[in-house]
Design an enzyme around this catalytic site. Structure first.
Site, PDB file in Angstrom:
ATOM      1  CG  ASP A 137       5.429   4.698   0.509  1.00 43.63           C
ATOM      2  OD1 ASP A 137       5.319   4.155  -0.615  1.00 43.63           O
ATOM      3  OD2 ASP A 137       4.881   4.239   1.520  1.00 43.63           O
ATOM      4  CE  LYS A 165       6.568   0.506  -0.336  1.00 41.98           C
ATOM      5  NZ  LYS A 165       5.427   1.344   0.030  1.00 41.98           N
ATOM      6  N   GLY A 204       0.889  -1.145   0.000  1.00 39.06           N
ATOM      7  CA  GLY A 204       0.000   0.000   0.000  1.00 39.06           C
ATOM      8  C   GLY A 204       0.930   1.197   0.000  1.00 39.06           C
ATOM      9  CB  THR A 205       3.111   1.813  -2.152  1.00 39.36           C
ATOM     10  OG1 THR A 205       4.383   2.403  -2.281  1.00 39.36           O
ATOM     11  CG2 THR A 205       2.569   1.554  -3.534  1.00 39.36           C
ATOM     12  CB  THR A 206       2.984   7.208  -2.701  1.00 32.91           C
ATOM     13  OG1 THR A 206       1.870   7.306  -1.808  1.00 32.91           O
ATOM     14  CG2 THR A 206       2.886   8.307  -3.743  1.00 32.91           C
TER      15      THR A 206
END
Length: 211
Positions: A29, A45, A12-14
Site C-alpha cells: 500500500d 514502499k 504502518g503498512t501492508t
C-alpha cells in the site's frame, strides 16, 4: 518525526511478495503515518536494491530506508568487484545481517524478492534475524487481517497474472480493514526479461464490501 519531534513516522503498512515460475510479484500500500495521523498518502514502499532485486519496507520509514540504502550501495560494490549480477539470496542476507546487528537501534522489517539466473524468482523474509525463503510472504500491520485469506487463496504453481491478482486482492482487503494501510497499491513484477512497475489507483482496487 513530525514537526514537534514527538512521533516517529512509520510505515504502518501492508507488504507482500509472491513467487511464480520465472519471477516474483511484490506489492504494498502507500500510506505513511505518525501516530494516528496520515503524513503521506502516496509513499512507494517498494525499493529497488539492484536491477532485478527489490525489497518491501515496513516499520519506521526512516529506518527501513536507511537499511535499503546501505544494502543497495553494498550490492552495487559487489556487482562491480565481481563483475556479475548479485544473487537475491545475497541481498536478503545483507538485509538480515544489518537488521539483526542493529535490532536495538532500528525498527524496520524488510522483505526481499527478485530474480537471478541461479534460482529464478525468490522471496525471503528477514524478520528477527532469521532468513527464510517462502513461496509467498506478507508483512506490516495490515497482514494480521489477511492471513486467512492468503492461506486459502494461495495455490502452488500460479501463473504470473494469478500472482499479480492474488497480491492486489490481498493488499486491497488489508487496506479495507487496517486503518494504517491505505492509498494506492504499488506492484512490481520481476522476471529475467526485466521489471514492470504499476500503480493501482482507488477506482481500480478490488471491492470486497458494499459501500
Amino acid at each position: 518525526m513530525d514537526s514537534r519531534g514527538a512521533q516517529k513516522i512509520s510505515t504502518g503498512t501492508t507488504i507482500m511478495a509472491v513467487e511464480f515460475d520465472g519471477g516474483v510479484v511484490v506489492g504494498s500500500d502507500s500510506r505513511v503515518s505518525a501516530g494516528e495521523s496520515v503524513v503521506n498518502r502516496f509513499f512507494n514502499k517498494l525499493e529497488r536494491l539492484h536491477d532485478r532485486i527489490y525489497c518491501a519496507l515496513s516499520g519506521s520509514a526512516a529506518d527501513a530506508q536507511a537499511i535499503a540504502d546501505t544494502v543497495q550501495y553494498q550490492l552495487e560494490l559487489h556487482s562491480l568487484n565481481m563483475d556479475k549480477t548479485p544473487l537475491v539470496l545475497a541481498a536478503a542476507t545483507l538485509v538480515r545481517n544489518i537488521s539483526y546487528k542493529y535490532k536495538e537501534e532500528l525498527s524496520a522489517h524488510l522483505m526481499v524478492a527478485g530474480w537471478d539466473p541461479k534460482q529464478g524468482g525468490q522471496v525471503y523474509g528477514t524478520m528477527g534475524g532469521m532468513l527464510t525463503r517462502q513461496p509467498f510472504a506478507i508483512g506490516g500491520s495490515g497482514s494480521t487481517f489477511i492471513y486467512g485469506y492468503v492461506d486459502s487463496a494461495y495455490k502452488p504453481g500460479m501463473s504470473r497474472e494469478e500472482c499479480r491478482q492474488f497480491t492486489k486482492n490481498a493488499i486491497a482487503l488489508a487496506m479495507s480493514r487496517d486503518g494504517s494501510s491505505g492509498g494506492v497499491i504499488y506492484l512490481v513484477t520481476v522476471t529475467e526479461a526485466g521489471v514492470k512497475e504499476e500503480v493501482i489507483l482507488g477506482n481500480e482496487l478490488p471491492q470486497f464490501y458494499d459501500k
